[in-house]
Design a protein around this motif. Structure first.
Motif, short mmCIF file in Angstrom:
data_model
loop_
_atom_site.label_atom_id
_atom_site.label_comp_id
_atom_site.label_asym_id
_atom_site.label_seq_id
_atom_site.Cartn_x
_atom_site.Cartn_y
_atom_site.Cartn_z
N SER A 141 0.89 -1.13 -0.12
CA SER A 141 0.03 -0.03 0.02
C SER A 141 1.16 1.21 -0.07
CB SER A 141 -0.95 -0.13 1.03
OG SER A 141 -0.22 0.15 2.22
N ALA A 142 0.28 2.25 -0.74
CA ALA A 142 1.07 3.74 -0.83
C ALA A 142 0.14 4.70 -0.65
CB ALA A 142 1.67 3.58 -2.06
N ASN A 143 0.54 5.51 0.15
CA ASN A 143 -0.38 6.86 0.52
C ASN A 143 0.68 8.04 0.29
OD1 ASN A 143 -2.93 5.83 1.67
ND2 ASN A 143 -1.41 4.57 2.81
N VAL A 144 0.09 8.96 -0.59
CA VAL A 144 0.68 10.18 -1.03
C VAL A 144 0.07 11.25 -0.67
CG1 VAL A 144 1.99 11.26 -2.95
CG2 VAL A 144 2.07 9.00 -2.68
N GLY A 145 0.48 12.15 0.20
CA GLY A 145 -0.34 13.64 0.46
C GLY A 145 0.60 14.72 -0.13
N VAL A 146 -0.10 15.50 -1.15
CA VAL A 146 0.54 16.67 -1.81
C VAL A 146 -0.19 18.12 -1.35
CG1 VAL A 146 1.15 17.63 -3.96
CG2 VAL A 146 1.20 15.11 -3.71
N SER A 147 0.65 18.81 -0.75
CA SER A 147 -0.03 20.06 -0.77
C SER A 147 1.05 21.30 -1.20
CB SER A 147 -0.06 20.55 0.85
OG SER A 147 -0.53 21.97 1.42
N GLY A 148 0.41 21.88 -2.03
CA GLY A 148 1.15 22.82 -2.70
C GLY A 148 0.97 22.98 -4.34
N ASN A 149 1.82 23.87 -5.14
CA ASN A 149 1.32 23.82 -6.50
C ASN A 149 2.74 23.34 -7.40
OD1 ASN A 149 -1.03 25.08 -5.99
ND2 ASN A 149 0.00 27.25 -5.42
N ASP A 150 2.43 23.08 -8.58
CA ASP A 150 3.50 22.53 -9.68
C ASP A 150 4.29 21.67 -9.08
OD1 ASP A 150 2.79 25.04 -11.35
OD2 ASP A 150 3.56 26.36 -9.73
N GLY A 151 3.73 20.51 -8.57
CA GLY A 151 4.38 19.52 -8.04
C GLY A 151 4.05 18.15 -8.88
N THR A 152 4.50 17.01 -8.75
CA THR A 152 4.51 15.65 -9.21
C THR A 152 4.48 14.71 -8.30
OG1 THR A 152 6.92 15.41 -9.89
CG2 THR A 152 5.56 16.51 -11.30
#
Length: 265
Positions: A141-152
């Motif tokens: 299992s993989a859990n990815v959290g992204v906060s912000g702009n212009d990311g990958t």
């Protein structure tokens, strides 16, 4: 018996722009626990990428745990694990920490796991950040959290009955359906009975899910009423491609000028 290794590196404000943090941990065997904490700016960047950062390599064993916490810009964190029941995960003993937590701009994080029943979790807060998760095995299992702009955020899983979740969120309000803009979320799953879930808010995001195998699920499963592929904002693009038999896919898009495509072959 659990072995414990904690490394903490800090940079003061003076001279931080010219300093590099570099920490490497290598562990062989079972039931190890490694934590690396870094604060500051990593100026060691060249045309080939990052020359300094935090690295954890756990191999040849099972039930290992690894955590990297970074605060600053242009940092790189990487965890490699080989074996089963390993964790680069959300909760460290006594603390609420992700496997890799990176706060700042222009950072890159990566988790690479080979084996079965492994867990990976990353959180990036800031702009222009990169996340790469690779899992080879079953029941991972993989859990990815992204906060912000212009990311990958790029998640690759090879094996059967794996699950991944990507969540774009506002770090100030913890709202999963606000703010992050112009991010690129890519999921590749190869195998059987895998599941991919994405929740993102904001505008001009690109979400791509590619599944190759049988009985895979992308987003909401209409039969079981579980899972999610939810996008709330404008000018977003969602693409789901499933190759094989007995797939299910469900997408919910709210906003203006969005595009959603599901292809099943």
């Amino acid at each position: 018996m659990r072995n414990l290794l904690t490394l903490t590196l800090a940079l003061g404000l003076a001279g931080a722009a010219n300093a590099q943090n570099d920490a490497t941990t290598t562990q062989a065997g079972n039931s190890h626990y490694a934590t690396i904490e870094q604060t500051g700016v990593n100026s060691g960047i060249n045309g080939l990428g990052f020359t300094a950062g935090a690295y954890v390599d756990q191999y040849g064993g099972n039930s290992n745990e690894a955590y990297i916490i970074q605060d600053g810009d242009a940092n790189y964190g990487k965890i490699e694990q080989n074996g089963s029941l390993n964790h680069a995960r959300n909760v460290a003993p006594g603390n609420a920490k992700p496997g890799i937590r990176s706060v700042g701009d222009g950072n890159a994080v990566g988790v690479y796991q080979e084996g079965s029943a492994n867990e990976a979790a990353t959180t990036t807060i800031g702009s222009r950040n990169q996340t790469d998760v690779v899992q080879d095995g079953d029941d991972n299992s993989a859990n990815v959290g992204v906060s912000g702009n212009d990311g990958t955020a790029d998640v690759d899983q090879v094996g059967d009955q794996n699950e991944m979740n990507i969540r774009g969120f506002d770090s100030a309000s913890n709202d999963a359906l606000s703010l992050p803009n112009s991010n690129d979320y890519v999921v590749n799953q190869e195998g059987f009975k895998n599941r991919a879930n994405v929740m993102a808010g904001g505008s001009d995001n690109l979400i791509t899910i590619i599944q190759d195998g049988d009985q895979n699920i992308a987003g909401r499963d209409g039969q079981a009423g579980t899972g999610f592929l939810l996008v709330d904002g404008d000018l977003n693009t969602v693409s789901v491609s499933q190759t094989g038999n007995f797939h299910r896919a469900g997408v919910s898009v709210v906003g203006d000028n969005n595009t959603s495509t599901i292809t099943q072959n």
